[in-house]
Design a protein around this motif. Structure first.
Motif, PDB file in Angstrom:
ATOM      1  N   ASP A  28       0.814  -1.139   0.058  1.00 14.36           N
ATOM      2  CA  ASP A  28      -0.177   0.115  -0.050  1.00 14.36           C
ATOM      3  C   ASP A  28       0.834   1.281   0.071  1.00 14.36           C
ATOM      4  O   ASP A  28       0.463   2.187   0.804  1.00 14.36           O
ATOM      5  N   PHE A  33      -2.414   7.286   1.198  1.00 11.53           N
ATOM      6  CA  PHE A  33      -1.591   7.192   2.616  1.00 11.53           C
ATOM      7  C   PHE A  33      -0.470   7.893   2.831  1.00 11.53           C
ATOM      8  O   PHE A  33      -0.171   8.434   3.832  1.00 11.53           O
ATOM      9  N   PHE A  39      -6.628   9.516   1.779  1.00 13.64           N
ATOM     10  CA  PHE A  39      -7.263   8.714   2.757  1.00 13.64           C
ATOM     11  C   PHE A  39      -6.705   8.714   4.385  1.00 13.64           C
ATOM     12  O   PHE A  39      -7.353   9.268   5.110  1.00 13.64           O
ATOM     13  N   LEU A  43      -8.278  10.770   7.829  1.00 14.13           N
ATOM     14  CA  LEU A  43      -8.432  10.290   9.391  1.00 14.13           C
ATOM     15  C   LEU A  43      -7.772  10.902  10.281  1.00 14.13           C
ATOM     16  O   LEU A  43      -7.876  10.522  11.292  1.00 14.13           O
ATOM     17  N   GLU A  76      -4.598  -0.857  -1.271  1.00 15.28           N
ATOM     18  CA  GLU A  76      -6.071  -1.029  -0.638  1.00 15.28           C
ATOM     19  C   GLU A  76      -7.015   0.039  -1.495  1.00 15.28           C
ATOM     20  O   GLU A  76      -6.370   1.267  -1.550  1.00 15.28           O
ATOM     21  N   LYS A 136      -7.462  -4.477   4.793  1.00 16.56           N
ATOM     22  CA  LYS A 136      -6.068  -4.430   5.515  1.00 16.56           C
ATOM     23  C   LYS A 136      -5.275  -5.571   4.995  1.00 16.56           C
ATOM     24  O   LYS A 136      -3.922  -5.132   4.710  1.00 16.56           O
ATOM     25  N   VAL A 161       3.224   0.560   4.320  1.00 15.23           N
ATOM     26  CA  VAL A 161       2.705   0.905   5.361  1.00 15.23           C
ATOM     27  C   VAL A 161       1.159   0.555   5.532  1.00 15.23           C
ATOM     28  O   VAL A 161       0.564   0.059   4.458  1.00 15.23           O
ATOM     29  N   THR A 162       0.563   0.750   6.681  1.00 17.43           N
ATOM     30  CA  THR A 162       1.457   1.258   7.865  1.00 17.43           C
ATOM     31  C   THR A 162       1.567   0.023   8.586  1.00 17.43           C
ATOM     32  O   THR A 162       1.212  -1.115   8.576  1.00 17.43           O
ATOM     33  N   VAL A 165      -0.975  -1.693  10.798  1.00 17.58           N
ATOM     34  CA  VAL A 165      -2.374  -1.847  10.203  1.00 17.58           C
ATOM     35  C   VAL A 165      -1.919  -2.984   8.989  1.00 17.58           C
ATOM     36  O   VAL A 165      -2.361  -3.926   9.364  1.00 17.58           O
ATOM     37  N   CYS A 166      -1.988  -2.366   8.061  1.00 20.87           N
ATOM     38  CA  CYS A 166      -1.797  -3.411   6.614  1.00 20.87           C
ATOM     39  C   CYS A 166      -0.739  -4.345   6.791  1.00 20.87           C
ATOM     40  O   CYS A 166      -0.865  -5.397   6.184  1.00 20.87           O
ATOM     41  N   TYR A 191       1.706   6.081  11.251  1.00 22.24           N
ATOM     42  CA  TYR A 191       1.452   7.439  11.427  1.00 22.24           C
ATOM     43  C   TYR A 191       1.896   7.643  13.062  1.00 22.24           C
ATOM     44  O   TYR A 191       1.900   8.761  13.358  1.00 22.24           O
TER      45      TYR A 191
HETATM   46  N1  TIU Z   1      -2.580   0.278   4.322  1.00 20.93           N
HETATM   47  C1  TIU Z   1      -2.983   0.598   5.461  1.00 20.93           C
HETATM   48  O1  TIU Z   1      -2.419   0.647   6.635  1.00 20.93           O
HETATM   49  N2  TIU Z   1      -4.439   1.016   5.629  1.00 20.93           N
HETATM   50  C2  TIU Z   1      -4.661   1.953   6.547  1.00 20.93           C
HETATM   51  O2  TIU Z   1      -5.917   2.399   6.854  1.00 20.93           O
HETATM   52  N3  TIU Z   1      -3.973   2.236   7.478  1.00 20.93           N
HETATM   53  C3  TIU Z   1      -3.629   3.228   8.488  1.00 20.93           C
HETATM   54  O3  TIU Z   1      -2.996   3.129   9.387  1.00 20.93           O
HETATM   55  N4  TIU Z   1      -4.988   3.934   8.583  1.00 20.93           N
END
Ligand code: TIU
Length: 230
Positions: A28, A33, A39, A43, A76, A136, A161-162, A165-166, A191
């Motif tokens: 991703d 991102f 996106f 957030l 994603e 994810k 990334v991140t 998460v993914c 992040y």
């Molecule tokens: N690619 C991924 O990690 N999707 C996310 O939504 N990550 C966040 O940290 N929001």
């Protein structure tokens, strides 16, 4: 590409990988991102936190291309009609823009829009595999299992990334499917720097409960040493 294996100075312990059965999976690295207006920023995140992963990934990507290693990029995102986007995902929280809303890089997290594309520094070659995923994890509702089986892949070098998460979701999915995952520590970013740190620790704890963690330098050294020996 030779059939030789290389040993990566990883944690919790070194790991020897047969390079011919290893793929580089880049998760991703999309404008959605990485850049303002996408996106990640909707957030409420500081997207500049992710830039540090680009150079290490670029170095491993160049080495993988040189050696003929299979390269898989993931993205994603959702279909324009949102038919693959669960309401529970779209309606969540109070973002400045929701998935599907028009933003400065096109509709947020929608396939085919500028924001959904991979950043120019790491842009896939035509010969490389791009997996579009609605979730994810890179295995959920994608063809990734079939692709890895087709190429006889048993090991994954994972970055992107991140971290928590993914990357973590994909590594956990892969681990349950029997893949050895080596996560490239400086080739991932979050992040939240503390989540990056903990995301890596969760993978390598308990004897490598989900996989291994190694720096891009350690991965490059193992690939380079193998080349020298070949
Ligand atoms: N690619 C991924 O990690 N999707 C996310 O939504 N990550 C966040 O940290 N929001």
């Amino acid at each position: 590409m030779t059939n030789s294996s290389g040993t990566i100075a990883a944690e919790p312990e070194p790991i020897a990988l047969d390079w011919s059965k290893t793929a580089l999976v880049i998760i991703d690295m999309q404008r959605d991102f990485m850049e303002p207006g996408g996106f990640g920023e909707t957030l409420g995140n500081d997207v500049s936190q992710l830039a540090r992963a680009v150079k290490p990934i670029g170095a491993v990507l160049a080495a993988a291309r040189d050696s003929g290693m299979l390269v898989v990029h993931t993205r994603e995102g959702h279909l324009p009609d949102l038919s693959d986007a669960p309401p529970a995902k779209v309606e969540r929280g109070a973002p400045s823009l929701r998935i599907g809303d028009p933003g400065p890089m096109g509709r947020i997290l929608i396939r085919g829009e500028a924001g959904h594309d991979i950043i120019p520094e790491l842009y896939p070659l035509d010969s490389e595999i791009v997996i579009d995923k609605p979730g994810k994890g890179a295995f959920y509702a994608t063809e990734l299992t079939d692709v890895l089986q087709k190429y006889g892949i048993e090991n994954l070098l994972v970055c992107g990334v991140t971290t928590e998460v993914c990357v973590n979701t994909t590594v956990r999915e892969a681990n349950d499917r029997g893949y050895r995952c080596v996560v490239i520590s400086d080739g991932c970013a979050s992040y939240f720097p503390e989540f990056h740190e903990m995301g890596l620790r969760m993978i390598k704890a308990q004897g490598g409960i989900f996989g291994w963690v190694a720096s891009s330098a350690a991965v490059l050294e193992a690939m380079e040493t193998t080349k020298t020996l070949a």
